[in-house]
Scaffold this motif. Structure first.
Motif, short mmCIF file in Angstrom:
data_model
loop_
_atom_site.label_atom_id
_atom_site.label_comp_id
_atom_site.label_asym_id
_atom_site.label_seq_id
_atom_site.Cartn_x
_atom_site.Cartn_y
_atom_site.Cartn_z
N LEU A 91 -9.08 4.48 -10.60
CA LEU A 91 -8.51 3.40 -9.79
C LEU A 91 -8.64 3.70 -8.30
N VAL A 92 -8.40 4.97 -7.93
CA VAL A 92 -8.52 5.32 -6.52
C VAL A 92 -9.95 5.05 -6.05
N VAL A 93 -10.92 5.43 -6.88
CA VAL A 93 -12.33 5.22 -6.51
C VAL A 93 -12.61 3.73 -6.33
N CYS A 94 -12.09 2.92 -7.28
CA CYS A 94 -12.41 1.49 -7.15
C CYS A 94 -11.68 0.86 -5.97
N PHE A 95 -10.50 1.37 -5.64
CA PHE A 95 -9.81 0.81 -4.47
C PHE A 95 -10.42 1.33 -3.17
N LEU A 96 -10.97 2.54 -3.21
CA LEU A 96 -11.71 3.01 -2.03
C LEU A 96 -12.93 2.12 -1.80
N PHE A 97 -13.52 1.70 -2.91
CA PHE A 97 -14.65 0.78 -2.82
C PHE A 97 -14.21 -0.52 -2.15
N ILE A 98 -13.05 -1.01 -2.54
CA ILE A 98 -12.53 -2.24 -1.93
C ILE A 98 -12.26 -2.01 -0.45
N LEU A 99 -11.65 -0.84 -0.15
CA LEU A 99 -11.35 -0.54 1.26
C LEU A 99 -12.65 -0.53 2.06
N LEU A 100 -13.68 0.11 1.50
CA LEU A 100 -14.96 0.19 2.20
C LEU A 100 -15.57 -1.20 2.36
N THR A 101 -15.46 -1.99 1.28
CA THR A 101 -15.99 -3.35 1.34
C THR A 101 -15.29 -4.15 2.43
N MET A 102 -13.97 -4.08 2.44
CA MET A 102 -13.20 -4.85 3.42
C MET A 102 -13.49 -4.34 4.84
N TYR A 103 -13.64 -3.01 4.94
CA TYR A 103 -13.92 -2.44 6.25
C TYR A 103 -15.29 -2.93 6.74
N THR A 104 -16.26 -2.93 5.82
CA THR A 104 -17.59 -3.43 6.18
C THR A 104 -17.52 -4.90 6.58
N MET A 105 -16.70 -5.65 5.82
CA MET A 105 -16.54 -7.07 6.14
C MET A 105 -15.99 -7.23 7.56
N VAL A 106 -15.01 -6.41 7.91
CA VAL A 106 -14.42 -6.51 9.24
C VAL A 106 -15.47 -6.22 10.31
N ALA B 61 -6.64 -3.29 1.64
CA ALA B 61 -7.07 -4.19 2.72
C ALA B 61 -6.25 -4.01 3.99
N ILE B 62 -5.19 -3.23 3.91
CA ILE B 62 -4.30 -3.15 5.07
C ILE B 62 -4.99 -2.49 6.27
N TYR B 63 -5.67 -1.37 6.01
CA TYR B 63 -6.31 -0.69 7.14
C TYR B 63 -7.43 -1.55 7.75
N PRO B 64 -8.36 -2.08 6.93
CA PRO B 64 -9.37 -2.96 7.54
C PRO B 64 -8.73 -4.16 8.25
N GLY B 65 -7.68 -4.71 7.66
CA GLY B 65 -6.99 -5.84 8.28
C GLY B 65 -6.36 -5.45 9.60
N TYR B 66 -5.81 -4.24 9.61
CA TYR B 66 -5.19 -3.74 10.84
C TYR B 66 -6.25 -3.58 11.93
N ARG B 67 -7.43 -3.07 11.52
CA ARG B 67 -8.53 -2.93 12.49
C ARG B 67 -8.93 -4.30 13.04
N ALA B 68 -9.03 -5.28 12.15
CA ALA B 68 -9.40 -6.63 12.57
C ALA B 68 -8.37 -7.18 13.54
#
Lengths: 224, 405
Positions: B290-305, B386-393
């Motif tokens: 789960l951590v790996v798949c959520f890291l993937f989401i974090l990376l995806t969201m970060y890339t999106m930002v 998504a919180i960290y990428p969202g925070y960056r945005a």
């Protein structure tokens, strides 16, 4: 006679300097500016003279180092981030040289997004403004399916759909050919005349200057 | 905001699909691991619960899950039978079981050696689907009983090969029959001899394979009537008080015979405790997935930002505040994770069908609570990712963002 309430914008003694590697580069040197309601003002000047910086400060996109900005009777330059966002949402409209439409949304969705952000009911406002700018039949198109002239018309529609107190246009004709540039300016002037949209526009195009109520020239961070 | 989030996701269909799949695989892995581990243990526990007895007697320091071989001498059964509590005999019947293992259906199976006369305690209402029970008319059992001395022993050399051969019979359950494609009359080699399948019983009985206990004792213990464990049936409780009657009997019996006495109803809990280390591993592996798949989401969201830096500048110029941009990021991630979780649940059901079809002895249970856990983890994990990428945005400088190419 001009009264205080006639002024939509008052800029007082605004200074700004960019800081790079600890070195300050002053850009604005004590700018004072007043705009009356319904006025159409053009600022001209050479590149790097501080036009866009001034527009960004007036548009609350960046804070002035010193000085004040009063918009529609309220001092806004000292607002916090949320307050600035609120003013941008409720009082200001932006038109950019690069149109800045959201590519993932249709033209209509781009326009209605401005209303949604403010929590407004749509009530067909987006369609009506698109009719006015001549894009009703393109409302379901994505921005990349429009010509550059049409994209700028859509951007103007998005900027004015909320009936802003002040419309800020930064080189809105800069990416357009002369025919489209003239057409966009005609649209801005028409909105100004019919709806009383106060407009502050930056342009390099001297041919457009004679369409303004007032033209200001900037040089080295000061009005000439 | 939802419109914009959906538009973004539709705009990047491949990435959205991959993100949904990443979450789906993580969630499916979680459900499959939980479903398999709980399903297997519960299936075994359910089968043990089906035995018509209240207590299980084991040697001290033995584990009810893993006990096997000869552990109790023949003297224990009469001791247990005669046990009294509060001046009254409490044991109705003592059932000795010899536990062993044999290879059938592609894996080791637990073999229960049981006296033919005790099989009704294991069968309950389950039917013999095909064939009959082993040791018809208890012929072999009676033969050995007739030869035993007062200590229960007999001379195994007096048993002829044909008598031995006729006693080598097995009863298996339907699941094992299906997996191994066994039918009545098939021969299985065990203990160097040929055992014949004489009956197939409905699945759900405690053991997948049964044989006469006397056969195991004869071949493995030279006829010494030792057993691995006892199932104990208690007489009906006379007094109406004492809701913990079984526990009291278990404690008293344990002290009396110096052996471990477990409640049959505690078997499930004992299994979970016995496999607690395995659960730690399973939970850790699921957590890592789960951590790996959520890291993937974090990376995806970060890339999106990063990709949408300019777009964020546009939104800020339109008056979008920090919370709006943060929420937009979270909503996108929640949509991805919710879809991913639904896909994961679907994949888990598909895996259950596939696994149980390919390996019918596997039991995978997808309990509603697993689905609820998966949904909660999917949505909460997605939001947090998504919180960290969202925070960056939210904290991007609007002017710099608008100038971004």
């Amino acid at each position: 006679m001009t009264t205080i309430s006639d002024h939509i914008l008052k800029v007082r003694d605004v200074h700004y300097a960019y800081h790079t590697a600890g070195v300050a580069t002053p850009v604005l040197h004590g700018i004072d500016l007043e705009l009356r309601r319904g006025e159409f003002v053009i600022i001209m000047g050479p590149s790097g003279c501080g036009k866009t910086t001034l527009l960004n400060i007036i548009g609350l996109m960046m804070p002035a180092r010193s000085g004040t900005v009063e918009l529609d009777g309220a001092e806004v330059s000292s607002l916090d981030d949320a307050g600035r966002a609120s003013v941008r949402r409720n009082k200001l409209g932006f038109v950019f040289q690069r149109f800045n439409l959201l590519p993932v949304l249709t033209v209509e969705q781009n326009v209605s997004l401005a209303l949604r952000l403010r929590g407004d009911q749509l009530d067909g406002q987006a369609i009506r403004i698109l009719e006015r700018v001549g894009l009703a039949d393109k409302r379901h198109s994505k921005p990349n399916a429009l010509s550059v002239g049409e994209q700028q018309r859509a951007a103007i529609a998005r900027a004015v759909v909320r009936r802003p107190a002040l419309l800020l246009a930064d080189e809105p004709t800069g990416s357009l050919d002369s025919r489209n540039a003239q057409s966009v300016l005609d649209l801005l002037r028409e909105l100004n005349a019919s709806d009383g949209v106060t407009t502050l526009m930056i342009t390099h195009n001297e041919h457009l200057a004679d369409r303004a109520d007032r033209v200001l020239f900037m040089h080295d961070g000061r009005f000439a | 905001m939802l419109l914009l989030a959906i538009a973004h996701l539709r705009h990047r269909k491949l990435r959205t699909t991959l993100s949904i799949l990443a979450v789906g695989i993580g969630i499916a892995m979680l459900i499959v691991m939980l479903g398999l581990s709980h399903g297997m243990l519960n299936e075994v526990a359910d089968r043990m619960q089906s035995v018509d007895a209240e207590l299980i007697v084991l040697p001290e320091n033995e584990n009810v899950i893993f006990t096997a071989g000869a552990a109790f001498s023949g003297k224990y059964a009469p001791l247990i039978d005669a046990f009294e509590m509060d001046g009254r005999r409490v044991v109705k019947r003592t059932i000795g079981v010899m536990v062993d293992t044999l290879h059938m259906g592609g894996q080791q199976q637990r073999l229960f050696g049981v006296d033919r006369d005790d099989m009704n305690a294991f069968l309950g209402r389950r039917k013999i689907i095909e064939g009959r029970l082993f040791d018809a008319d208890r012929k072999f059992g009676n033969l050995l009983d007739s030869m035993r001395n007062e200590n229960g022993y007999y001379d195994p050399t007096r048993i002829t090969e044909s008598q031995e051969a006729s006693a080598c019979e097995l009863v298996i359950d339907t699941r094992l029959a299906r997996v191994g494609k066994y039918s009545v009359g098939d021969q299985i080699t065990f203990l160097g001899r040929s055992f014949k399948i004489v009956g197939i019983v409905q699945s759900g009985v405690a053991g997948r394979v049964f044989c006469p206990i006397q056969v195991l004792q004869h071949f493995k213990n030279a006829g010494v009537p030792w057993v691995s464990l006892f199932f104990v049936q208690l007489r009906p409780q006379q007094e109406t008080a004492a809701s913990n009657y079984d526990e009291r009997v278990a404690d008293a019996l344990s002290a009396h015979i110096k052996a471990k006495v477990e409640l049959k109803t505690a078997y499930r809990q004992l299994m979970y405790e016995s496999f607690s280390q395995v659960y730690i591993y399973i939970n850790a592996a699921s957590g890592v997935a789960l951590v790996v798949c959520f890291l993937f989401i974090l990376l995806t969201m970060y890339t999106m930002v990063l990709e949408r830096t300019r777009e964020i500048g546009i939104l800020k110029s339109l008056g979008a505040g920090r919370m709006y941009l943060l929420r937009m990021s979270v909503i996108e991630a929640v949509i991805i994770c919710t879809c991913g979780t639904i896909v994961g649940i679907g994949l888990a059901f598909g895996a259950k069908y596939g696994l149980e079809s390919a390996k019918p002895l596997l039991t995978m249970t997808i309990e509603p609570k697993f689905v609820a856990i998966a949904l909660a983890i999917g949505v909460v994990g997605g939001s947090l990712s998504a919180i960290y990428p969202g925070y960056r945005a939210a904290n991007l400088d609007p002017v710099a963002a608008l100038g971004f190419d």
